[in-house]
Design an enzyme around this catalytic site. Structure first.
Site, PDB file in Angstrom:
ATOM      1  N   SER A 145      46.755  43.214  41.889  1.00  0.00           N
ATOM      2  CA  SER A 145      46.033  42.424  42.888  1.00  0.00           C
ATOM      3  C   SER A 145      46.887  41.254  43.348  1.00  0.00           C
ATOM      4  CB  SER A 145      44.741  41.894  42.248  1.00  0.00           C
ATOM      5  OG  SER A 145      44.205  40.808  42.980  1.00  0.00           O
ATOM      6  N   TYR A 158      38.919  37.415  36.868  1.00  0.00           N
ATOM      7  CA  TYR A 158      39.603  38.511  37.576  1.00  0.00           C
ATOM      8  C   TYR A 158      41.100  38.248  37.621  1.00  0.00           C
ATOM      9  CZ  TYR A 158      40.456  41.776  41.490  1.00  0.00           C
ATOM     10  OH  TYR A 158      40.930  42.788  42.304  1.00  0.00           O
TER      11      TYR A 158
HETATM   12  P1  NAP Z   1      35.178  49.125  44.248  1.00  0.00           P
HETATM   13  O1  NAP Z   1      34.828  49.515  45.632  1.00  0.00           O
HETATM   14  O2  NAP Z   1      34.321  48.125  43.525  1.00  0.00           O
HETATM   15  O3  NAP Z   1      35.332  50.447  43.338  1.00  0.00           O
HETATM   16  C1  NAP Z   1      35.630  50.293  41.981  1.00  0.00           C
HETATM   17  C2  NAP Z   1      35.185  51.564  41.303  1.00  0.00           C
HETATM   18  O4  NAP Z   1      35.379  51.440  39.882  1.00  0.00           O
HETATM   19  C3  NAP Z   1      33.695  51.820  41.529  1.00  0.00           C
HETATM   20  O5  NAP Z   1      33.454  53.196  41.730  1.00  0.00           O
HETATM   21  C4  NAP Z   1      33.113  51.335  40.217  1.00  0.00           C
HETATM   22  O6  NAP Z   1      31.865  51.902  39.911  1.00  0.00           O
HETATM   23  C5  NAP Z   1      34.160  51.816  39.242  1.00  0.00           C
HETATM   24  N1  NAP Z   1      33.983  51.188  37.926  1.00  0.00           N
HETATM   25  C6  NAP Z   1      33.631  49.911  37.669  1.00  0.00           C
HETATM   26  N2  NAP Z   1      33.551  49.710  36.350  1.00  0.00           N
HETATM   27  C7  NAP Z   1      33.847  50.897  35.747  1.00  0.00           C
HETATM   28  C8  NAP Z   1      33.923  51.340  34.386  1.00  0.00           C
HETATM   29  N3  NAP Z   1      33.660  50.521  33.367  1.00  0.00           N
HETATM   30  N4  NAP Z   1      34.251  52.634  34.152  1.00  0.00           N
HETATM   31  C9  NAP Z   1      34.504  53.484  35.173  1.00  0.00           C
HETATM   32  N5  NAP Z   1      34.445  53.132  36.487  1.00  0.00           N
HETATM   33  C10 NAP Z   1      34.125  51.847  36.755  1.00  0.00           C
HETATM   34  O7  NAP Z   1      36.647  48.522  44.237  1.00  0.00           O
HETATM   35  P2  NAP Z   1      37.862  48.759  45.243  1.00  0.00           P
HETATM   36  O8  NAP Z   1      37.850  47.685  46.276  1.00  0.00           O
HETATM   37  O9  NAP Z   1      37.943  50.202  45.643  1.00  0.00           O
HETATM   38  O10 NAP Z   1      39.052  48.402  44.243  1.00  0.00           O
HETATM   39  C11 NAP Z   1      39.576  49.378  43.383  1.00  0.00           C
HETATM   40  C12 NAP Z   1      40.603  48.670  42.538  1.00  0.00           C
HETATM   41  O11 NAP Z   1      41.487  47.940  43.397  1.00  0.00           O
HETATM   42  C13 NAP Z   1      40.001  47.641  41.582  1.00  0.00           C
HETATM   43  O12 NAP Z   1      40.752  47.615  40.385  1.00  0.00           O
HETATM   44  C14 NAP Z   1      40.198  46.320  42.329  1.00  0.00           C
HETATM   45  O13 NAP Z   1      40.269  45.217  41.450  1.00  0.00           O
HETATM   46  C15 NAP Z   1      41.512  46.565  42.993  1.00  0.00           C
HETATM   47  N6  NAP Z   1      41.797  45.767  44.185  1.00  0.00           N
HETATM   48  C16 NAP Z   1      40.936  45.751  45.238  1.00  0.00           C
HETATM   49  C17 NAP Z   1      41.308  45.019  46.380  1.00  0.00           C
HETATM   50  C18 NAP Z   1      40.435  44.938  47.591  1.00  0.00           C
HETATM   51  O14 NAP Z   1      40.712  44.086  48.458  1.00  0.00           O
HETATM   52  N7  NAP Z   1      39.417  45.760  47.718  1.00  0.00           N
HETATM   53  C19 NAP Z   1      42.523  44.348  46.431  1.00  0.00           C
HETATM   54  C20 NAP Z   1      43.340  44.372  45.306  1.00  0.00           C
HETATM   55  C21 NAP Z   1      42.970  45.102  44.198  1.00  0.00           C
HETATM   56  P3  NAP Z   1      30.572  51.021  40.306  1.00  0.00           P
HETATM   57  O15 NAP Z   1      30.293  51.370  41.732  1.00  0.00           O
HETATM   58  O16 NAP Z   1      29.487  51.441  39.357  1.00  0.00           O
HETATM   59  O17 NAP Z   1      30.946  49.550  40.132  1.00  0.00           O
HETATM   60  C1  GCO Z   2      38.651  37.883  46.103  1.00  0.00           C
HETATM   61  C2  GCO Z   2      38.974  39.307  46.447  1.00  0.00           C
HETATM   62  C3  GCO Z   2      40.344  39.668  45.937  1.00  0.00           C
HETATM   63  C4  GCO Z   2      40.629  41.107  46.235  1.00  0.00           C
HETATM   64  C5  GCO Z   2      41.963  41.499  45.734  1.00  0.00           C
HETATM   65  C6  GCO Z   2      43.071  40.745  46.390  1.00  0.00           C
HETATM   66  O1  GCO Z   2      37.473  37.597  45.818  1.00  0.00           O
HETATM   67  O2  GCO Z   2      39.587  37.077  46.153  1.00  0.00           O
HETATM   68  O3  GCO Z   2      38.001  40.195  45.925  1.00  0.00           O
HETATM   69  O4  GCO Z   2      40.400  39.431  44.560  1.00  0.00           O
HETATM   70  O5  GCO Z   2      39.701  41.947  45.647  1.00  0.00           O
HETATM   71  O6  GCO Z   2      42.058  41.494  44.353  1.00  0.00           O
HETATM   72  O7  GCO Z   2      44.290  41.358  46.016  1.00  0.00           O
END
Ligand code: NAP
Ligand code: GCO
Length: 260
Positions: A145, A158
């Site tokens: 992230s 986080y």
């Molecule tokens: P998301 O939409 O919240 O999807 C996360 C998935 O992980 C959901 O299906 C969630 O299920 C599942 N999950 C949560 N806890 C779990 C557990 N204990 N065991 C198995 N599955 C579990 O998140 P996303 O935005 O696609 O992000 C995916 C990854 O990228 C995460 O690691 C997030 O931190 C990272 N990330 C996201 C962003 C962003 O801007 N979106 C940026 C940087 C990094 P539930 O629906 O039940 O919660």
């Molecule tokens: C926040 C956002 C970010 C993104 C991502 C950025 O609240 O700042 O959720 O944390 O999810 O991780 O890289």
């Protein structure tokens, strides 16, 4: 050269991939020939994911598994190995976030984020590695992230988890290189998914902030992560190890727009 990006005959396990970034990465790996396996935390999500994959013409394999429960993970990896095959590629994608000011956050809430975002990837990597070692190698991609490098208000747990995940990536890369397992990370910027939906609500000040803080002047999309994931999952990255590839539109390179 394009053959080095192919994943034919590979089994890819993407955690938390019923939707969002995980599903986009899984679909990308499938487009290069990988067999897709995913898990999610409950059967409704797994069924929803299977339907989405089927609608995209993908026969995926879905399993209900909470990545924080080592017994469930061990059993699920054994089931995948028996039913689908040894896992060649692991994407530790599943994650949660709790946006709470530290003074108001309980230790329990902090621990829940660490449990899913840091300990979960450790548990799943440790369960998958023996199969990779037996097969002569593998690829592990941890979804890090911006918060692996930067802080901001309300996301201390986080950021601690994702900062730790960056160092876990480097450490496992060092420990498992001798087995021809490459461990790397992808550090997405701000991506439009359900997880960031609260930040993108029309008129939300954070939305304007991110546009100004991103040289590309836009939110990322899950499609922006597909190429980097294919690269790190394929032979094209066999000499890349312990690296976090940031896909952030330039955020980490940018001090911020100068006031007019
Ligand atoms: P998301 O939409 O919240 O999807 C996360 C998935 O992980 C959901 O299906 C969630 O299920 C599942 N999950 C949560 N806890 C779990 C557990 N204990 N065991 C198995 N599955 C579990 O998140 P996303 O935005 O696609 O992000 C995916 C990854 O990228 C995460 O690691 C997030 O931190 C990272 N990330 C996201 C962003 C962003 O801007 N979106 C940026 C940087 C990094 P539930 O629906 O039940 O919660
Ligand atoms: C926040 C956002 C970010 C993104 C991502 C950025 O609240 O700042 O959720 O944390 O999810 O991780 O890289």
């Amino acid at each position: 050269m394009s053959k080095r990006f192919r994943l034919d005959g590979k089994t890819a396990f993407v955690t938390g991939a019923s939707y969002g970034i995980g599903m986009a990465i899984a679909k990308a790996l499938h487009s290069e020939g990988a067999t897709i396996v995913f898990n999610d935390i409950n059967s409704d999500l797994v069924q929803r994911g299977l339907t989405s994959y089927r609608e995209a013409g993908i026969t995926a394999h879905g399993y209900v598994c909470d990545i924080t429960k080592e017994s469930q993970v061990t059993q699920t990896v054994a089931q995948i190995t028996s039913e689908v095959g040894i896992i060649d590629i692991l994407v530790n994608n599943a994650g949660i976030i709790k946006r709470i000011p530290s003074l108001e956050m309980s230790a329990e809430e902090f621990w829940q984020v660490i449990d899913v975002d840091l300990i979960g990837p450790f548990i799943v990597s440790k369960a998958v590695a023996p199969g990779m070692i037996k097969k002569g190698g593998g690829k592990i991609i941890n979804i890090c992230s911006m918060m692996s490098e930067l802080g901001r208000e309300t996301v201390s747990a986080y950021a601690a988890a994702k900062g730790g995940l960056k160092m876990l990536t480097r450490n496992l890369a060092c420990e498992w290189a001798e087995y021809n397992i490459q461990v790397n990370g992808i550090g997405p910027g701000y991506i439009a998914t359900p997880q960031t939906a609260p930040l993108r609500e029309l008129g939300h000040p954070f939305n304007d902030f991110i546009i100004a803080r991103t040289p590309a002047a836009r939110w990322g999309t899950t499609e922006d992560l597909e190429g980097p994931a294919i690269f790190l999952a394929s032979a094209a990255s066999d000499f890349v190890n312990g690296h976090v590839l940031y896909v952030d539109g330039g955020i980490l390179a940018y001090i911020g727009k100068q006031p007019k």
